[in-house]
Design a protein around this motif. Structure first.
Motif, PDB file in Angstrom:
ATOM      1  N   VAL A  37     -22.326  11.979  -1.299  1.00 46.54           N
ATOM      2  CA  VAL A  37     -21.552  12.946  -2.072  1.00 46.54           C
ATOM      3  C   VAL A  37     -20.267  13.221  -1.312  1.00 46.54           C
ATOM      4  O   VAL A  37     -20.287  13.556  -0.125  1.00 46.54           O
ATOM      5  N   VAL A  38     -19.152  13.048  -1.986  1.00 42.41           N
ATOM      6  CA  VAL A  38     -17.854  13.256  -1.364  1.00 42.41           C
ATOM      7  C   VAL A  38     -17.210  14.496  -1.976  1.00 42.41           C
ATOM      8  O   VAL A  38     -17.114  14.619  -3.195  1.00 42.41           O
ATOM      9  N   THR A  39     -16.808  15.395  -1.121  1.00 41.33           N
ATOM     10  CA  THR A  39     -16.151  16.605  -1.586  1.00 41.33           C
ATOM     11  C   THR A  39     -14.645  16.373  -1.591  1.00 41.33           C
ATOM     12  O   THR A  39     -14.082  15.968  -0.568  1.00 41.33           O
ATOM     13  N   PRO A  40     -13.981  16.586  -2.716  1.00 39.80           N
ATOM     14  CA  PRO A  40     -12.528  16.389  -2.766  1.00 39.80           C
ATOM     15  C   PRO A  40     -11.803  17.308  -1.778  1.00 39.80           C
ATOM     16  O   PRO A  40     -12.234  18.432  -1.527  1.00 39.80           O
TER      17      PRO A  40
END
Length: 65
Positions: free
Chosen positions: A35-38
């Motif tokens: 999961v990549v957080t902007p």
């Protein structure tokens, strides 16, 4: 010899590139999804791109335009 290779690389069509990628795909393994957080662009500092990478990305525009 380098002149010949450079000349050939500039003549590669999108179809050839896609074929090359399709043949290589079975050799690549996919990692688990993360999961990549902007991040806000204002928080990004100090990003540098080596000249060779910049030329590579610049040359790719013919496939995306």
């Amino acid at each position: 010899m380098y002149q010949h290779i450079a000349s050939r690389e500039s003549e590669v069509s999108l179809a050839e590139l896609r074929g090359d990628c399709a043949r290589m795909a079975p050799h690549w393994s996919a990692s688990e999804k993360t999961v990549v957080t902007p991040v806000e662009p204002a928080l990004i500092h100090g990003v540098t791109v080596p000249p060779a990478s910049a030329r590579l990305v610049d040359a790719m525009s013919e496939y995306g335009d």
